[in-house]
Scaffold this motif. Sequence first.
Motif, mmCIF file in Angstrom:
data_model
loop_
_atom_site.group_PDB
_atom_site.id
_atom_site.type_symbol
_atom_site.label_atom_id
_atom_site.label_comp_id
_atom_site.label_asym_id
_atom_site.label_seq_id
_atom_site.Cartn_x
_atom_site.Cartn_y
_atom_site.Cartn_z
ATOM 1 N N PRO A 7 -2.457 10.619 -1.535
ATOM 2 C CA PRO A 7 -2.052 10.982 -0.170
ATOM 3 C C PRO A 7 -3.210 11.223 0.796
ATOM 4 O O PRO A 7 -3.005 11.170 2.004
ATOM 5 C CB PRO A 7 -1.245 12.270 -0.366
ATOM 6 N N ASP A 8 -4.402 11.488 0.275
ATOM 7 C CA ASP A 8 -5.502 11.744 1.221
ATOM 8 C C ASP A 8 -6.154 10.451 1.729
ATOM 9 O O ASP A 8 -7.041 10.474 2.582
ATOM 10 C CB ASP A 8 -6.559 12.678 0.619
ATOM 11 N N MET A 9 -5.672 9.334 1.220
ATOM 12 C CA MET A 9 -6.220 8.053 1.663
ATOM 13 C C MET A 9 -5.900 7.822 3.155
ATOM 14 O O MET A 9 -4.858 8.243 3.641
ATOM 15 C CB MET A 9 -5.538 6.970 0.821
ATOM 16 N N VAL A 10 -6.834 7.169 3.877
ATOM 17 C CA VAL A 10 -6.613 6.877 5.303
ATOM 18 C C VAL A 10 -6.449 5.372 5.478
ATOM 19 O O VAL A 10 -7.319 4.600 5.074
ATOM 20 C CB VAL A 10 -7.809 7.364 6.160
ATOM 21 N N ILE A 11 -5.321 4.969 6.065
ATOM 22 C CA ILE A 11 -5.085 3.544 6.293
ATOM 23 C C ILE A 11 -5.052 3.279 7.796
ATOM 24 O O ILE A 11 -4.319 3.956 8.533
ATOM 25 C CB ILE A 11 -3.756 3.074 5.655
ATOM 26 N N GLY A 12 -5.863 2.330 8.246
ATOM 27 C CA GLY A 12 -5.903 2.001 9.676
ATOM 28 C C GLY A 12 -5.596 0.533 9.912
ATOM 29 O O GLY A 12 -5.893 -0.320 9.069
ATOM 30 N N VAL A 13 -4.985 0.250 11.052
ATOM 31 C CA VAL A 13 -4.728 -1.143 11.439
ATOM 32 C C VAL A 13 -5.283 -1.338 12.845
ATOM 33 O O VAL A 13 -5.007 -0.544 13.746
ATOM 34 C CB VAL A 13 -3.215 -1.458 11.440
ATOM 35 N N CYS A 14 -6.097 -2.382 13.014
ATOM 36 C CA CYS A 14 -6.639 -2.668 14.345
ATOM 37 C C CYS A 14 -6.663 -4.173 14.544
ATOM 38 O O CYS A 14 -6.131 -4.924 13.730
ATOM 39 C CB CYS A 14 -8.038 -2.065 14.480
ATOM 40 N N GLY A 15 -7.255 -4.620 15.632
ATOM 41 C CA GLY A 15 -7.380 -6.062 15.855
ATOM 42 C C GLY A 15 -6.252 -6.629 16.690
ATOM 43 O O GLY A 15 -5.423 -5.910 17.250
ATOM 44 N N PRO A 64 5.206 3.637 7.636
ATOM 45 C CA PRO A 64 4.899 5.023 8.019
ATOM 46 C C PRO A 64 3.667 5.580 7.301
ATOM 47 O O PRO A 64 3.185 6.655 7.662
ATOM 48 C CB PRO A 64 6.173 5.782 7.602
ATOM 49 N N HIS A 65 3.178 4.842 6.315
ATOM 50 C CA HIS A 65 1.983 5.309 5.602
ATOM 51 C C HIS A 65 0.690 4.912 6.321
ATOM 52 O O HIS A 65 -0.398 5.220 5.845
ATOM 53 C CB HIS A 65 1.980 4.770 4.166
ATOM 54 N N VAL A 66 0.808 4.232 7.466
ATOM 55 C CA VAL A 66 -0.394 3.910 8.252
ATOM 56 C C VAL A 66 -0.771 5.133 9.095
ATOM 57 O O VAL A 66 0.084 5.791 9.674
ATOM 58 C CB VAL A 66 -0.129 2.672 9.148
ATOM 59 N N ASP A 67 -2.085 5.445 9.136
ATOM 60 C CA ASP A 67 -2.547 6.670 9.794
ATOM 61 C C ASP A 67 -3.167 6.451 11.164
ATOM 62 O O ASP A 67 -3.120 7.324 12.025
ATOM 63 C CB ASP A 67 -3.603 7.355 8.912
ATOM 64 N N ILE A 68 -3.833 5.296 11.332
ATOM 65 C CA ILE A 68 -4.544 5.060 12.598
ATOM 66 C C ILE A 68 -4.220 3.649 13.077
ATOM 67 O O ILE A 68 -4.296 2.693 12.296
ATOM 68 C CB ILE A 68 -6.083 5.172 12.415
ATOM 69 N N ILE A 69 -3.836 3.522 14.344
ATOM 70 C CA ILE A 69 -3.596 2.190 14.917
ATOM 71 C C ILE A 69 -4.404 2.095 16.206
ATOM 72 O O ILE A 69 -4.290 2.961 17.076
ATOM 73 C CB ILE A 69 -2.090 1.979 15.245
ATOM 74 N N PHE A 70 -5.255 1.094 16.289
ATOM 75 C CA PHE A 70 -5.991 0.883 17.544
ATOM 76 C C PHE A 70 -6.186 -0.598 17.791
ATOM 77 O O PHE A 70 -5.821 -1.421 16.956
ATOM 78 C CB PHE A 70 -7.312 1.667 17.570
ATOM 79 N N LEU A 93 0.806 -1.235 0.000
ATOM 80 C CA LEU A 93 0.000 0.000 0.000
ATOM 81 C C LEU A 93 0.835 1.279 0.000
ATOM 82 O O LEU A 93 0.310 2.368 -0.176
ATOM 83 C CB LEU A 93 -0.913 0.006 1.224
ATOM 84 N N LYS A 94 2.134 1.130 0.217
ATOM 85 C CA LYS A 94 3.017 2.292 0.279
ATOM 86 C C LYS A 94 2.897 3.122 -1.005
ATOM 87 O O LYS A 94 2.676 4.329 -0.974
ATOM 88 C CB LYS A 94 4.457 1.814 0.466
ATOM 89 N N GLU A 95 3.015 2.429 -2.122
ATOM 90 C CA GLU A 95 2.922 3.080 -3.439
ATOM 91 C C GLU A 95 1.560 3.738 -3.640
ATOM 92 O O GLU A 95 1.464 4.874 -4.098
ATOM 93 C CB GLU A 95 3.089 2.011 -4.539
ATOM 94 N N VAL A 96 0.536 2.970 -3.290
ATOM 95 C CA VAL A 96 -0.835 3.464 -3.473
ATOM 96 C C VAL A 96 -1.013 4.769 -2.715
ATOM 97 O O VAL A 96 -1.544 5.749 -3.231
ATOM 98 C CB VAL A 96 -1.852 2.406 -2.965
ATOM 99 N N LYS A 97 -0.536 4.766 -1.487
ATOM 100 C CA LYS A 97 -0.681 5.955 -0.646
ATOM 101 C C LYS A 97 0.122 7.144 -1.221
ATOM 102 O O LYS A 97 -0.311 8.289 -1.122
ATOM 103 C CB LYS A 97 -0.219 5.610 0.768
#
Length: 471
Positions: free
Chosen positions: A102-110, A127-133, A94-98
Amino acid sequence: MSVMNAPEREQFEYIEKCRGLIGEWSRKKGRNICYCVVTFGCQMNARDSEKLKGILEETGCVSAPEDEADILLFNTCTVRDNADRKVYGRLGTLKEVKNSRPDMVIGVCGCMTQEKTAAEKIKKTCPHVDIIFGTHNVHTLAKLLYRHLSEHTLTVDIWDEAREVAEALPVRRKYPFKSGVNISFGCNNFCTYCIVPYVRGRERSRSAADILTEVKRLSEEGVVEIMLLGQNVNSYGQDLPDDGQKMSFHELIRAVADTEGIERVRFMTSHPKDMSDELIDAIAAHPKICNHVHLPLQSGSSRLLKDMNRRYDKERYLELVGKLREKIPDVAITTDIIVGYPGETDEDNEETLDVIRKACFDNAFTFQYSKRTGTPAAAREDQIPREVVTRRFNEVLSLVQEMSRKRAALWEGKTLPVLVEEVNEKEEGFVTGRLENNMSVHFKGDASLIGSFVNVVLTECKGFYYIGEMK
Ligand code: 5AD
Ligand code: SF4
């Protein structure tokens, strides 16, 4: 609707605030803002994803495939390391995609994010991840999204334990006619190989009243099949106060099955050490409780079971299987098996093969042991070499397949009720549904059948599924 508690009110306020920002974003783009939640792992995660989707829809986003998503969430699993690797692999691409969006939001949870060093690792390598919970604050997605959208900074919020309950939030179910219902969260068992108690926390049962209210509401919305979810459903309620309202699992499942409009009740997962006679009687007696028990064996060797802290042995497990088959003649028993646990010998594996033969499982999920950092088994020095694990794994897998084919053949030619779930994507003009024993059946039909029960003759057994004809 009942009165909302403070955390629920707070989240609805954030949903409203997000709605404003998503609206602005959408106007700027001249189109809807799209979201996608990618789910890894078990039914618990699938249910959490439905909650995440519910919140995102309420903020005004619309569901879209992964490659079109403006907001992309990965709801991760960490039970085995291949699940971890898959997530990092996907995040890497997803690094390239982002870069190009650039306005895309990437989150990782679970579950993965609950591991001690995971957030740091994600920050460093992705570093292209925006939200971690984490798993304990799924319900705070709107708050985290708002923070990220308004401040444009990395937003990390991982709780060590469950701090609050927010049940009244929106949920977007995958199927309109069936739904999972959490009855407990976390696990107290600390099997020595397993990371779940560390990432999902101690067992917490929901109150029976809350569960039954949810089931009633789902039934009113058209749900006919309920899957009760917990890491160990059999110990449900043991942590609840003795207030006169407390129920044990067999009482709860009967009450769920007695709810008007509910036609099928399933449950997952059972721990053999806690499976009571009362539950077996409930399954046998109540026509709406499905004759299917998922009963993880893990190993057939009493020595390894003791080492794994499973608190049953080979004999007790087989006794339980015997009791289930005697009291519920057409019961389907499925299981989980781990091959290559530290210290496992060929004799131990023979014991596992022996149980598979004797129990004649209807289906079994077989896993190669995976070292999970922080668990007692990971620190052991007697890890099994890869090639030995592979050899034993193949032996186990082929026996499991032989047994499940044998079991499945028993139903060939029978006519049984099927709940139709979806249009079959591979075979035009076919739909797919499930039998009470959880096996799939493909037969001629169209989308109008989805969500209804039909009688189907099981004309041909294909090992793990059937081809049938509607009566
Ligand atoms: N390695 C392999 N399989 C595991 N499981 C849990 N932890 C591990 C591990 N470290 C399997 C168990 C469990 C299922 C959900 O995952 O069989 O029942
Ligand atoms: Fe893991 Fe054992 Fe708990 Fe299952 S019962 S989640 S295998 S610790």
